[in-house]
Design an enzyme around this catalytic site. Sequence first.
Site, PDB file in Angstrom:
ATOM      1  N   TYR A   1      27.609  20.929 -31.889  1.00 43.69           N
ATOM      2  CA  TYR A   1      27.621  19.521 -32.317  1.00 43.69           C
ATOM      3  C   TYR A   1      28.346  18.578 -31.360  1.00 43.69           C
ATOM      4  O   TYR A   1      28.398  17.376 -31.613  1.00 43.69           O
ATOM      5  CB  TYR A   1      28.235  19.422 -33.724  1.00 43.69           C
ATOM      6  CG  TYR A   1      27.430  20.182 -34.757  1.00 43.69           C
ATOM      7  CD1 TYR A   1      26.123  19.797 -35.046  1.00 43.69           C
ATOM      8  CD2 TYR A   1      27.961  21.281 -35.426  1.00 43.69           C
ATOM      9  CE1 TYR A   1      25.369  20.497 -35.977  1.00 43.69           C
ATOM     10  CE2 TYR A   1      27.214  21.986 -36.365  1.00 43.69           C
ATOM     11  CZ  TYR A   1      25.921  21.588 -36.629  1.00 43.69           C
ATOM     12  OH  TYR A   1      25.173  22.270 -37.555  1.00 43.69           O
TER      13      TYR A   1
ATOM     14  N   ASN B   1      30.312  17.540 -43.848  1.00 46.72           N
ATOM     15  CA  ASN B   1      30.928  18.231 -42.699  1.00 46.72           C
ATOM     16  C   ASN B   1      30.847  17.449 -41.397  1.00 46.72           C
ATOM     17  O   ASN B   1      31.446  17.850 -40.401  1.00 46.72           O
ATOM     18  CB  ASN B   1      30.358  19.655 -42.510  1.00 46.72           C
ATOM     19  CG  ASN B   1      30.599  20.516 -43.720  1.00 46.72           C
ATOM     20  OD1 ASN B   1      31.753  20.642 -44.141  1.00 46.72           O
ATOM     21  ND2 ASN B   1      29.565  21.072 -44.316  1.00 46.72           N
TER      22      ASN B   1
ATOM     23  N   SER C   1      21.825  18.481 -33.510  1.00 49.51           N
ATOM     24  CA  SER C   1      21.293  19.703 -32.895  1.00 49.51           C
ATOM     25  C   SER C   1      19.779  19.742 -33.063  1.00 49.51           C
ATOM     26  O   SER C   1      19.206  19.029 -33.897  1.00 49.51           O
ATOM     27  CB  SER C   1      21.924  20.934 -33.560  1.00 49.51           C
ATOM     28  OG  SER C   1      21.524  21.009 -34.926  1.00 49.51           O
TER      29      SER C   1
ATOM     30  N   ARG D   1      16.915  25.922 -41.498  1.00 46.14           N
ATOM     31  CA  ARG D   1      17.137  24.557 -40.994  1.00 46.14           C
ATOM     32  C   ARG D   1      15.827  23.895 -40.561  1.00 46.14           C
ATOM     33  O   ARG D   1      15.809  22.739 -40.156  1.00 46.14           O
ATOM     34  CB  ARG D   1      18.108  24.566 -39.809  1.00 46.14           C
ATOM     35  CG  ARG D   1      19.491  25.020 -40.173  1.00 46.14           C
ATOM     36  CD  ARG D   1      20.481  24.813 -39.031  1.00 46.14           C
ATOM     37  NE  ARG D   1      21.618  25.693 -39.220  1.00 46.14           N
ATOM     38  CZ  ARG D   1      22.680  25.413 -39.970  1.00 46.14           C
ATOM     39  NH1 ARG D   1      22.776  24.264 -40.589  1.00 46.14           N
ATOM     40  NH2 ARG D   1      23.669  26.278 -40.096  1.00 46.14           N
TER      41      ARG D   1
END
Length: 153
Positions: free
Chosen positions: A29, A17, A109, A118
């Site tokens: 992003y 991605n 990020s 995450r």
Amino acid sequence: MPSAAQPLKVLVLHGPNLNLLGTRQPEIYGSETLSDVNRALERRAEAAGVALVCRQSNHEGELIDAIQAARTDGTAAIIINPAAYTHTSVAILDALNAFDGRVIEVHLSNVHQREAFRQHSYVSLRADGVIAGLGSQGYHAALEAVVAQHGSA
Ligand code: DQA
């Protein structure tokens, strides 16, 4: 280990991605495209005398193939943003564990401010350094570290 005649060879690997950078959740992003990011890095690398190769894949196996190729083609360091595979891929960790050079993990990020899933990285188990939350500047910081630390432990 490259000799004085051979430039330091660095592989930058972008995971799934990240080809959508610029249009994918720009509030997280940023608005630069992946080409923008790679071009700026290539300019920086050229100025530093580094032979830089940038690759992106949406496919785990292709990322693993690129890491495996780096074991034998003179690559001294891998700068990797594994994207979502960061949080899932034992196979990418295993491939990096079989690579002898330096590994720097980069996230655009600050993954530690985001969803709980995450906040775990398989790749961090292998990475010599981890940079998160600096946007595309994180890749530049990684490249600088690789150049500065080249030849030291
Ligand atoms: C990312 C963070 C990951 O959690 C996410 O899946 C990405 C990008 C980052 O660069 O911030 O695709 O690696």
